[in-house]
Design a protein around this motif. Structure first.
Motif, PDB file in Angstrom:
ATOM      1  N   ARG A 162       0.868  24.407 -48.743  1.00 29.15           N
ATOM      2  CA  ARG A 162       1.990  24.910 -47.720  1.00 29.15           C
ATOM      3  C   ARG A 162       2.380  26.198 -48.254  1.00 29.15           C
ATOM      4  O   ARG A 162       2.871  26.490 -49.637  1.00 29.15           O
ATOM      5  CB  ARG A 162       3.166  23.784 -47.893  1.00 29.15           C
ATOM      6  N   LEU A 163       2.086  27.354 -47.700  1.00 27.89           N
ATOM      7  CA  LEU A 163       2.561  28.717 -48.016  1.00 27.89           C
ATOM      8  C   LEU A 163       4.265  28.844 -47.928  1.00 27.89           C
ATOM      9  O   LEU A 163       4.922  28.330 -47.059  1.00 27.89           O
ATOM     10  CB  LEU A 163       2.131  29.610 -46.950  1.00 27.89           C
ATOM     11  N   GLN A 164       4.535  29.036 -49.116  1.00 25.15           N
ATOM     12  CA  GLN A 164       6.144  29.243 -49.264  1.00 25.15           C
ATOM     13  C   GLN A 164       6.338  30.802 -49.672  1.00 25.15           C
ATOM     14  O   GLN A 164       5.860  31.303 -50.607  1.00 25.15           O
ATOM     15  CB  GLN A 164       6.416  28.269 -50.419  1.00 25.15           C
ATOM     16  N   ARG A 165       7.005  31.404 -48.754  1.00 23.85           N
ATOM     17  CA  ARG A 165       7.562  32.528 -49.092  1.00 23.85           C
ATOM     18  C   ARG A 165       8.376  32.938 -50.398  1.00 23.85           C
ATOM     19  O   ARG A 165       9.562  32.123 -50.211  1.00 23.85           O
ATOM     20  CB  ARG A 165       8.000  33.382 -47.794  1.00 23.85           C
ATOM     21  N   ARG A 166       8.290  33.553 -50.991  1.00 18.67           N
ATOM     22  CA  ARG A 166       9.230  34.135 -52.246  1.00 18.67           C
ATOM     23  C   ARG A 166      10.020  34.800 -51.736  1.00 18.67           C
ATOM     24  O   ARG A 166       9.701  36.266 -51.423  1.00 18.67           O
ATOM     25  CB  ARG A 166       8.279  34.566 -53.379  1.00 18.67           C
ATOM     26  N   GLN A 167      11.061  34.614 -51.210  1.00 14.76           N
ATOM     27  CA  GLN A 167      12.192  35.297 -50.691  1.00 14.76           C
ATOM     28  C   GLN A 167      13.385  35.779 -51.261  1.00 14.76           C
ATOM     29  O   GLN A 167      13.465  34.837 -52.326  1.00 14.76           O
ATOM     30  CB  GLN A 167      12.486  34.928 -49.139  1.00 14.76           C
ATOM     31  N   ILE A 168      14.101  36.679 -51.055  1.00 13.07           N
ATOM     32  CA  ILE A 168      15.294  36.952 -51.593  1.00 13.07           C
ATOM     33  C   ILE A 168      16.432  35.821 -51.203  1.00 13.07           C
ATOM     34  O   ILE A 168      16.733  35.524 -50.011  1.00 13.07           O
ATOM     35  CB  ILE A 168      15.776  38.374 -51.272  1.00 13.07           C
ATOM     36  N   ASN A 169      17.083  35.560 -52.317  1.00 13.46           N
ATOM     37  CA  ASN A 169      18.071  34.529 -52.150  1.00 13.46           C
ATOM     38  C   ASN A 169      19.022  35.046 -51.275  1.00 13.46           C
ATOM     39  O   ASN A 169      19.577  35.988 -51.488  1.00 13.46           O
ATOM     40  CB  ASN A 169      18.544  34.236 -53.632  1.00 13.46           C
ATOM     41  N   VAL A 170      19.621  34.248 -50.250  1.00 11.97           N
ATOM     42  CA  VAL A 170      20.600  34.504 -49.325  1.00 11.97           C
ATOM     43  C   VAL A 170      22.111  35.062 -50.208  1.00 11.97           C
ATOM     44  O   VAL A 170      22.555  36.020 -49.728  1.00 11.97           O
ATOM     45  CB  VAL A 170      20.800  33.811 -48.374  1.00 11.97           C
ATOM     46  N   PRO A 171      22.369  34.027 -51.029  1.00 13.48           N
ATOM     47  CA  PRO A 171      23.591  34.650 -51.695  1.00 13.48           C
ATOM     48  C   PRO A 171      23.691  35.654 -52.568  1.00 13.48           C
ATOM     49  O   PRO A 171      24.556  36.279 -52.482  1.00 13.48           O
ATOM     50  CB  PRO A 171      23.896  33.277 -52.543  1.00 13.48           C
ATOM     51  N   LEU A 172      22.456  35.809 -53.180  1.00 16.81           N
ATOM     52  CA  LEU A 172      22.276  37.116 -54.010  1.00 16.81           C
ATOM     53  C   LEU A 172      22.282  38.429 -53.043  1.00 16.81           C
ATOM     54  O   LEU A 172      23.231  39.292 -53.280  1.00 16.81           O
ATOM     55  CB  LEU A 172      20.910  37.199 -54.673  1.00 16.81           C
ATOM     56  N   TYR A 173      21.640  38.253 -51.883  1.00 19.35           N
ATOM     57  CA  TYR A 173      21.688  39.229 -50.991  1.00 19.35           C
ATOM     58  C   TYR A 173      22.913  39.573 -50.363  1.00 19.35           C
ATOM     59  O   TYR A 173      23.592  40.609 -50.213  1.00 19.35           O
ATOM     60  CB  TYR A 173      20.794  39.120 -49.878  1.00 19.35           C
ATOM     61  N   SER A 174      23.891  38.501 -49.989  1.00 19.51           N
ATOM     62  CA  SER A 174      25.128  38.565 -49.610  1.00 19.51           C
ATOM     63  C   SER A 174      26.085  39.249 -50.670  1.00 19.51           C
ATOM     64  O   SER A 174      26.941  40.289 -50.440  1.00 19.51           O
ATOM     65  CB  SER A 174      25.593  37.335 -49.364  1.00 19.51           C
ATOM     66  N   ILE A 175      26.008  38.740 -52.073  1.00 23.90           N
ATOM     67  CA  ILE A 175      26.699  39.712 -53.113  1.00 23.90           C
ATOM     68  C   ILE A 175      26.496  41.091 -53.132  1.00 23.90           C
ATOM     69  O   ILE A 175      27.446  41.792 -53.199  1.00 23.90           O
ATOM     70  CB  ILE A 175      26.605  38.746 -54.357  1.00 23.90           C
ATOM     71  N   LEU A 176      25.362  41.440 -53.340  1.00 29.90           N
ATOM     72  CA  LEU A 176      24.870  42.794 -53.442  1.00 29.90           C
ATOM     73  C   LEU A 176      25.385  43.318 -52.067  1.00 29.90           C
ATOM     74  O   LEU A 176      25.547  44.722 -52.098  1.00 29.90           O
ATOM     75  CB  LEU A 176      23.298  42.773 -53.675  1.00 29.90           C
ATOM     76  N   SER A 177      24.975  42.884 -50.936  1.00 27.29           N
ATOM     77  CA  SER A 177      25.324  43.623 -49.550  1.00 27.29           C
ATOM     78  C   SER A 177      26.966  43.976 -49.595  1.00 27.29           C
ATOM     79  O   SER A 177      27.543  44.917 -49.287  1.00 27.29           O
ATOM     80  CB  SER A 177      25.034  42.810 -48.552  1.00 27.29           C
ATOM     81  N   THR A 178      27.892  43.052 -50.101  1.00 29.63           N
ATOM     82  CA  THR A 178      29.059  43.053 -50.204  1.00 29.63           C
ATOM     83  C   THR A 178      29.585  44.293 -51.181  1.00 29.63           C
ATOM     84  O   THR A 178      30.599  45.160 -50.946  1.00 29.63           O
ATOM     85  CB  THR A 178      30.011  41.832 -50.631  1.00 29.63           C
ATOM     86  N   ILE A 179      28.771  44.356 -52.338  1.00 31.98           N
ATOM     87  CA  ILE A 179      29.246  45.314 -53.406  1.00 31.98           C
ATOM     88  C   ILE A 179      28.443  46.901 -52.749  1.00 31.98           C
ATOM     89  O   ILE A 179      29.452  47.769 -52.846  1.00 31.98           O
ATOM     90  CB  ILE A 179      28.322  45.130 -54.608  1.00 31.98           C
ATOM     91  N   THR A 180      27.670  46.729 -52.066  1.00 32.44           N
ATOM     92  CA  THR A 180      27.210  48.137 -51.246  1.00 32.44           C
ATOM     93  C   THR A 180      28.296  48.449 -50.314  1.00 32.44           C
ATOM     94  O   THR A 180      28.442  49.596 -50.186  1.00 32.44           O
ATOM     95  CB  THR A 180      25.967  47.723 -50.484  1.00 32.44           C
ATOM     96  N   ILE A 181      28.779  47.460 -49.393  1.00 33.90           N
ATOM     97  CA  ILE A 181      29.951  47.802 -48.559  1.00 33.90           C
ATOM     98  C   ILE A 181      31.189  48.351 -49.333  1.00 33.90           C
ATOM     99  O   ILE A 181      31.659  49.123 -48.687  1.00 33.90           O
ATOM    100  CB  ILE A 181      30.166  46.349 -47.576  1.00 33.90           C
TER     101      ILE A 181
END
Length: 960
Positions: free
Chosen positions: A491-510
């Protein structure tokens, strides 16, 4: 000896007594040498060259029992049937024959009891001893000395059966076997007169394919013992698998030690293994499987089902214990023909299979023989012969009745042809199930059994006639919660960016973008303020814009294939690169352009300057962006960024399922990624070095509103260090997208935030506390060349107009010369002042004339705008006229006293003493009284204080 003996019989039967004499005249040596040749010659003469009628005639002359051509016309005729099988207990497979005889006798009895047949079958058993030579001799004995047989029943040993069956066409005989399962006999071109009531070994292959399709197994491997019997089954299985589109992942053959081949199957990730080997090697196979851990919930073994009971105990010649073998064997599926039908249906004999089995066991026990699993096929075979002969007799009688000449005769060839045709039409329900033939092969029932807890349990059956697989509910028990997989499902599993991490960094960016927006609002609102205006508000806007673009790139770096499609991901690769590069150049390009203007103005104060407007700075920033665009466009056209997928090694499923996880990661790459990154890094590095150079050159400019060199240096330092660390760590963590994205995002946020804060926070603080201090000189010294000029020399100008820089140079030269002269006159002025101390009203004046720092002679007010500079200078002179000739400490003297001291009367009195000293030394240089003036008591209007001077030439002189 046997070869010679059999050859004698062949030659004798073919050529009569003359042949026997010819054979006997041979010398013993020649007879031995030519034995094989004579045997072959006789065989060919019998089966190919057409000597069979003569042979039959010769052999029939020796028999006392004949069968005339009218046998089909009489009722109660005894029809002889030749039975060939090994009866000697020392012969191989003799146990099968011994268990068959009770079934044959029982079938003849049931036929007689049924009273449906007008004849009785007479069986004559000939012992083949499972030997080719002896079997052939028995066959010829039956031909020459026995009655005229209508059919041959039997054939147990494959080799003997194949030799006899190949010559049947020449004898016009049809053979029906009940135990010969070898696939070789299925060749209709070679064995056209051979039939069998038992399914061949190949008959299990369609059943196996059906079983594989039932569980959606489309990838298998085969493990075959290197014996002709098993090799033929494997070859037929390969054809069946190819027709069913089932992949054969690996095919292994072995002779003695199967462990190497079992290991290869495991290395090729074969989960469903179809084995073809006898029970003697089966124990070795499962021992290897145990040692290689190829058992349990991940593997399924499918092996033949004709092994003897408890074969693992009798044939265990391995170093594995019985317990280990049972562990590895648990759950295997065995496939074999069904010896007796499980249906409760009465067959042609009027008995159900279960009723027949009870009668058979009773007869067998009376004779004291072991049961044979072929007894049901022998029983049905006798019924096939009975029905066939009945039909042949009907056909012959029909022809005899309709013969117009009433002299109908039939020969052996015609009878043999009729028997062959009727056999192909056989169809009835017997004790082994539905009995019918397809190209001489029995279309029987195949059973599936599973080894469960030390015993085999029937789990289903396959009906070859209907091509239907019927599995008994809830009988198959797999080792796992579900059937094994036919492969390691990856089963191919994408190593993707964690959504909570993306949300935290996006909040800091905003938050960072909101901060940048606040700075932009502050800069636009106060763009006309002197502090903001001197810091080039338009360039500040570009710095903010660059920061916003850098912030925006973080959102794009966090998007991967889990959020966007593959095509959109490739577009993101390009867009986020462009945004980050353009944002960096916009921010630092504007900052460095500001610094360049300060450097261009202050690098050499003696040189003539020109006005550097914001339009020229925009051109500089535009040039930097144009270089970026050229690089990016060439990059996009020549070698664009594309989506690449990097796959990693297999990992076990964390939930324990029978699957493997293959992580993959999406990258933005191209063919010459290193070259393009090197070009971009080189250009940005040169840009940062240029900014560092400008910051160093302008480090001594003392006007905070103009000079950001200190903050630029800090920004460049932080950005450079963070970029180097971030690039290195990002490269090392390219297989960990969460870590990589976190580092890249934090580096961008840190660099953008630090840069914006260093540029705008000091201005904001100054606006809140002391808005005028930033536009004034703080005694910061600026020297273009420290080695050529005195480090202690400084200039202080109240207001400088860039449009009048040439006049400022002249004033600075005069001022320098006057400062040197003032130093010489200090002592003389001190002595004169001592003489004036006897006048009380002059005391405040004398006290306030303390020596001031020579470096405070000139003070720059504003030089960014020529008109503003003149206006500021004018306002300064109008607001502070008292500072033209003397500057007093407000804490020591009031404004009224200062006006009293500077009244015309006091000035005239002071000049009467000071004028002789200053007459030739100072006043002519600053535009005061002419040197030719001889009256020290001139009227006040003619004094330097009241002389009209252009605003641009007014100079404040302190310390007099």
């Amino acid at each position: 000896h046997l070869c010679v003996t059999h050859s004698r019989w062949i030659v004798m039967c073919a050529f009569g007594e003359g042949g026997s004499q010819l054979f006997g005249s041979m010398a013993p040596s020649r007879r031995d040498c030519r034995c094989d040749m004579i045997f072959l010659l006789g065989y060919l003469l019998l089966s190919v060259l057409g000597f069979q009628p003569a042979l039959a005639k010769v052999c029939n002359d020796y028999t006392r029992h004949g069968l005339d051509n009218n046998w089909y016309t009489r009722d109660g005729e005894k029809l002889p049937i030749m039975v060939l099988m090994p009866m000697n207990e020392s012969a191989l497979m003799s146990s099968i024959s011994q268990g068959i005889e009770p079934a044959v006798q029982l079938a003849i009895q049931h036929i007689r009891e049924s009273r449906q047949y007008s004849f009785s079958l007479i069986t004559k058993i000939y012992d083949t001893e499972c030997d080719n030579a002896k079997g052939l001799r028995a066959f010829f004995d039956a031909i020459c000395y026995g009655p005229k047989h209508l059919m041959i029943f039997g054939g147990v040993c494959p080799s003997v059966t194949s030799i006899i069956a190949e010559s049947l066409e020449g004898w016009n005989l049809v053979q029906l076997s009940f135990a010969a399962t070898t696939p070789v006999l299925a060749d209709r071109k070679k064995y056209p007169n051979f039939f069998r009531t038992v399914p061949s070994d190949n008959a299990v292959n369609p059943a196996v394919v059906k079983f594989l399709n039932y569980y959606n197994w489309s990838r298998v491997g085969t493990l075959t013992q290197d014996v002709q019997r098993f090799s033929e089954v494997r070859n037929d299985l390969t054809n069946e698998l190819e027709k069913a589109d089932i992949q054969i992942a690996d095919t292994e053959s072995f002779s003695n030690d199967p462990c190497v081949n079992v290991k290869k199957l495991k290395d090729n990730d074969v989960r469903i293994i179809i084995g073809q080997f006898d029970e003697n090697l089966a124990s070795k196979v499962f021992c290897c499987a145990y040692n290689l851990n190829m058992y349990g919930s991940k593997y399924q073994w499918i092996i033949p089902g004709w092994y003897q009971g408890n074969w693992w105990e009798q044939a265990n010649s391995t170093n594995c214990t019985t317990k280990k073998l049972l562990t590895a064997m648990e759950g295997y599926i065995s496939v074999d023909f069904e010896p007796l039908s499980a249906k409760q249906i009465k067959g042609i004999s009027g008995r159900t299979p279960q009723e027949y089995e009870r009668e058979y066991n009773r007869e067998r026990e009376q004779k004291g023989v072991e049961a044979s699993k072929f007894h049901g096929f022998a029983y049905d075979g006798i019924w096939v012969i009975a029905k066939t002969l009945t039909r042949v007799m009907e056909l012959l009688r029909h022809k005899d009745r309709h013969d117009m000449y009433h002299n109908f005769t039939v020969d052996d060839r015609e009878v043999g042809k009729m028997v062959l045709d009727v056999m192909n039409e056989t169809n009835f329900f017997g004790v082994t199930g539905q009995v019918m033939f397809r190209n001489g092969e029995r279309m029987g029932t195949i059973k599936f059994t599973q080894f469960q807890e030390g015993q085999e349990v029937k789990v289903g059956e396959y009906n070859a006639i209907a091509d239907v697989l019927d599995l008994i509910n809830n009988t198959i028990r797999f080792q796992g919660v579900e059937p094994p997989k036919d492969r390691t499902f990856v089963r191919l599993q994408r190593r993707q960016i964690n959504v909570p991490l993306y949300s935290i960094l996006s909040t800091i960016t905003i938050l960072g973008m909101l901060m940048a927006g606040a700075f932009l609002f502050f800069n636009i609102k106060n763009r006309n303020h002197r502090l903001i205006k001197m810091s080039s508000p338009y360039m500040n806007n570009l710095i903010i814009l660059g920061g916003l673009l850098s912030y925006a790139s973080i959102f794009l770096f966090g998007l991967d294939g889990s959020f966007v499609s593959d095509k959109e991901f490739e577009t993101l690769c390009t867009v986020r690169t462009w945004i980050l590069i353009v944002g960096y150049t916009t921010a630092f390009g504007a900052m460095f352009a500001k610094t360049w203007r300060v450097h261009a103005i202050f690098k050499n104060v003696k040189m003539k300057k020109k006005i550097i407007k914001d339009q020229k700075l925009f051109i500089i920033v535009g040039g930097m962006l144009l270089i970026d665009l050229c690089i990016l466009i060439c990059w996009q056209i020549v070698d664009p960024l594309k989506r690449t997928v990097e796959e990693y090694s297999l990992e076990a499923d964390p939930q324990g399922r029978d699957i493997a996880i293959r992580p993959f990661l999406e990258h933005c790459e191209n063919t010459h990624m290193t070259i393009w990154l090197g070009i971009v890094y080189a250009y940005k590095g040169l840009l940062m070095l240029f900014g560092c150079f400008l910051a160093w050159e302008t480090r001594n400019v003392s006007i905070p509103a103009l000079n950001d060199s200190k903050y630029i240096g800090m920004s460049v330092y932080n950005v450079g260090i963070m970029c180097i660390i971030g690039a290195a760590v990002s490269f090392l963590t390219r297989d960990q997208p969460n870590v990589q994205f976190c580092i890249v995002a934090l580096v961008i946020i840190f660099c953008s935030t630090i840069t914006l804060c260093l540029v705008f926070v000091p201005k904001f603080v100054t606006m809140r506390t002391n808005p005028d201090a930033a536009t004034q000189n703080r005694r910061l010294k600026f020297t273009q060349n420290q080695k050529k000029e005195d480090s202690k020399t400084s200039t202080s100008v109240t207001s400088v107009n860039q449009a009048n820089t040439s006049r400022l140079d002249g004033l600075q030269s005069d001022n320098h010369r006057l400062r040197m002269r003032i130093t010489e006159l200090d002592k003389e002025l001190e002595e004169v002042t001592m003489q004036l101390q006897d006048t009380p009203e002059k005391t405040p004046y004398i006290k306030q004339n303390h020596y001031q720092d020579v470096n405070n002679i000139l003070s720059i007010r504003n030089f960014t705008d020529g008109k503003d500079g003149e206006k500021s200078l004018k306002n300064h002179l109008e607001q502070k006229p008292q500072a033209q000739w003397g500057s007093m400490d407000p804490s020591r003297i009031s404004r009224g006293q200062l006006e009293d001291i500077n009244s015309p009367e006091h000035i005239q009195r002071r000049l009467s003493l000071q004028l002789p000293i200053l007459h030739h030394a100072y006043l002519p240089s600053i535009g005061g009284v002419d040197a030719s003036c001889s009256s020290p008591t001139s009227s006040p209007p003619s004094s330097p204080h009241h002389r009209h001077m252009p605003p641009s030439y007014r100079v404040m002189v302190s310390g007099l």
